[in-house]
Design a protein around this motif. Structure first.
Motif, PDB file in Angstrom:
ATOM      1  N   SER A   1      47.371  33.266  43.751  1.00  0.00           N
ATOM      2  CA  SER A   1      46.630  32.452  44.497  1.00  0.00           C
ATOM      3  C   SER A   1      47.427  32.205  46.074  1.00  0.00           C
TER       4      SER A   1
ATOM      5  N   THR B   1      35.936  34.137  39.607  1.00  0.00           N
ATOM      6  CA  THR B   1      36.981  33.807  40.295  1.00  0.00           C
ATOM      7  C   THR B   1      38.092  35.039  40.292  1.00  0.00           C
ATOM      8  N   TYR B   2      38.993  34.729  41.344  1.00  0.00           N
ATOM      9  CA  TYR B   2      39.987  35.896  41.463  1.00  0.00           C
ATOM     10  C   TYR B   2      40.946  35.932  40.109  1.00  0.00           C
TER      11      TYR B   2
ATOM     12  N   ALA C   1      30.547  34.639  45.979  1.00  0.00           N
ATOM     13  CA  ALA C   1      30.473  33.017  45.124  1.00  0.00           C
ATOM     14  C   ALA C   1      29.271  32.671  45.562  1.00  0.00           C
TER      15      ALA C   1
ATOM     16  N   ARG D   1      34.890  37.247  49.585  1.00  0.00           N
ATOM     17  CA  ARG D   1      34.842  36.509  48.032  1.00  0.00           C
ATOM     18  C   ARG D   1      34.099  34.947  48.164  1.00  0.00           C
TER      19      ARG D   1
END
Length: 537
Positions: free
Chosen positions: A250, A496-497, A484, A480
């Protein structure tokens, strides 16, 4: 009604004028404070320049004034003054007679105490064993000047990871490499794996948890914030029997997952999130998350967390770092615990600086060992043979008095390499962490262009490259976020990543949910198949 409204308007205008005056006063005070700190920063820079131009002259001048002005300097709060809690226990060494009586009446005492070889390392103690065929030095750190105030004045109160910092504040290692550096004293875990007693094992695990801070005492440089998807491997299978892999999972908040497996009987894993704040005079770094350690033979599963690190004198004065807080290590299998206390530095304390104390207790709450030492030098352990209660201090609080056998050395810090002061105060292991190796993943920290340029002493080029990488990462983040938002508008599930080598799992013993290694990295390295890895550099 009209009269009441008029009264309200008059009252509101009066309050408004009062608040405007208060606001103006606060603005003037802030402006005055900024001017004062800026002036101090300029004086600091001019002193640095004077030192570089004529260090001997400045030394003589400083020596002539230090004695007469020492009391005034102390009033500038250059050190962290902490309110100390007095220890909850007192240790008293046992006399020779009681030791002889105890040992003669119980010949098996060594099964629960420190065996004689605990203080013996499997190496010469110099740390040179870490450099078998590996490099022993890096280019010397360039002497760059920097206007701290121009960067810091708009950063007060912000999270440190969100501040665009030049490499002048950094050291040429990433946070993933700093995390891996915790393994410098992995032989403590090798010895712990050979222990028959879980309490002896706990003492060595506690010493290992303290040893990870020993490299930080002079390391005031900020490690590079890893890019999302960045990895770092440390393969020491031939030398020390372990392999380590880290991945940045993250970016906001910055979080990394780490997994180490050793052929010498243990596995370590952790997920750490770094929360950091700049408060004007100091920076606090709070690692959030737990460290897990499991021994293969016994199944003992230890869990603990890290303490808070504080870097002082950010604007004016010499930078210095302190560790403070508590570490509670729990063995989830036997319920043994160890409570370690890192005492914050206090100018008025008579205790040794960087002091660490602790008590090892079994699942029933009975104390068996006292741990003592410093986080930058060594840790010792003393077996408790008797305990009693006594009143201590002016407040009459009851303290436990432990009678102990003579302490035995658990861990001692290796001396730093020659010329370490010009190489960011790196340890022998740290000097090898950024050494280029064949066959590593294209996302490995060793391949970061800005970090490599900084290590080579090309800081201007490193700053340019750092800005490019950070802008590229911001662009990827915006993509990203746009995807989303589009998925939300279309009523689809937002993806999500997902990290490449780690996945979210729940530990069955502790019930904790965290990112754990899912496998595949070392197999991909053997095949040299890095098709899963994104192009982040």
């Amino acid at each position: 009604m009209i009269n009441a409204c008029q009264d309200f308007v008059d009252l509101a205008e009066g309050h408004s004028r009062r608040w405007q005056r208060a606001l103006q006063y606060e603005r003037e005070q802030r402006h005055h404070l900024e001017e004062t700190i800026e002036q101090l920063a300029k004086q600091h820079n001019s002193l640095e320049r004077a030192w570089r131009e004529s260090p001997s002259t400045l030394n003589q001048a400083a020596e002539g004034t230090l004695e007469g002005e020492s009391s005034e300097e102390n009033e500038d709060i250059e050190f962290f003054d902490a309110m100390e809690d007095s220890p909850a226990f007192i240790t008293v060494p046992a006399d020779n007679h009681s030791q002889h009586r105890l040992l003669s009446s119980n010949q098996s005492v060594t099964s629960g105490s420190l065996s004689s070889n605990w203080s013996q390392d499997d190496n010469d103690g110099s740390g040179s064993y870490l450099r078998r065929g590996r490099r022993r030095r890096i280019p010397d750190k360039p002497n760059y000047s920097l206007n701290l105030w121009s960067i810091m004045k708009n950063c007060i109160g912000k999270e440190l990871s969100k501040i665009p910092m030049p490499v002048n504040f950094n050291e040429p290692l990433s946070m993933l490499q700093r995390l891996t550096e915790d393994l410098e004293y992995s032989e403590l875990l090798d010895r712990a794996a050979r222990c028959d007693s879980s309490l002896e094992q706990m003492c060595l695990v506690a010493a290992f948890s303290v040893s990870s801070y020993s490299t930080t005492v002079h390391r005031i440089g900020k490690p590079f914030n890893p890019l999302l998807g960045e990895t770092y491997e440390l393969d020491r299978l031939e030398e020390y029997g372990y392999r380590s892999i880290c991945e940045q999972i993250s970016h906001h908040p910055p979080a990394a997952a780490h997994h180490v497996i050793s052929q010498r009987g243990w596995t370590l894993w952790q997920e750490i999130t770094i929360d950091s704040k700049f408060r004007g005079k100091y920076i606090s770094i709070m690692p959030l998350g737990n460290i897990h350690l499991k021994f293969h033979t016994s199944g003992n599963h230890y869990v603990w967390s890290k303490v808070t690190s504080t870097v002082h004198n950010i604007i004016v004065g010499k930078l210095w770092i302190d560790q403070s807080g508590d570490i509670i290590i729990v063995n989830h299998r036997s319920k043994d615990t160890c409570h370690l206390k890192f005492s914050p530095y206090s100018y008025f304390s008579r205790d040794v600086p960087r002091k660490v104390t602790g008590v090892v207790t079994d699942g029933e709450g009975s104390a068996h060992y006292i741990l003592s030492g410093t986080w930058d030098e060594k840790m010792e352990s003393a077996k408790i043979i008797e305990s009693s209660h006594a009143c201590g201090g002016s407040e009459g609080k009851q303290k436990t008095v432990y009678q102990t056998l003579p302490p035995k050395l658990l861990w001692k810090k290796y001396p730093l390499p020659e010329n370490a002061e010009n190489m960011y105060y790196f340890s022998s292991l740290a000097l090898t962490l950024n050494e280029l190796e064949d066959g590593i993943a294209p996302t490995d920290s060793r391949l970061r262009p800005d970090q490599r340029l900084m290590e080579a002493g090309l800081w201007d080029e490193a700053n340019t490259e750092k800005q490019r990488l950070e802008e590229r990462q911001r662009l990827e983040r915006r993509k990203r976020d746009a995807q989303a938002n589009l998925a939300l508008e279309e009523g689809k599930e937002v993806e999500t990543y997902q990290p490449i080598w780690f996945m979210k799992r729940t530990d069955l013993e502790t019930g904790e949910s965290s990112f754990m290694y899912k496998g595949g990295y070392w197999e991909a390295k053997d095949r040299q198949d890095w098709s899963q890895c994104p192009a982040i550099f």
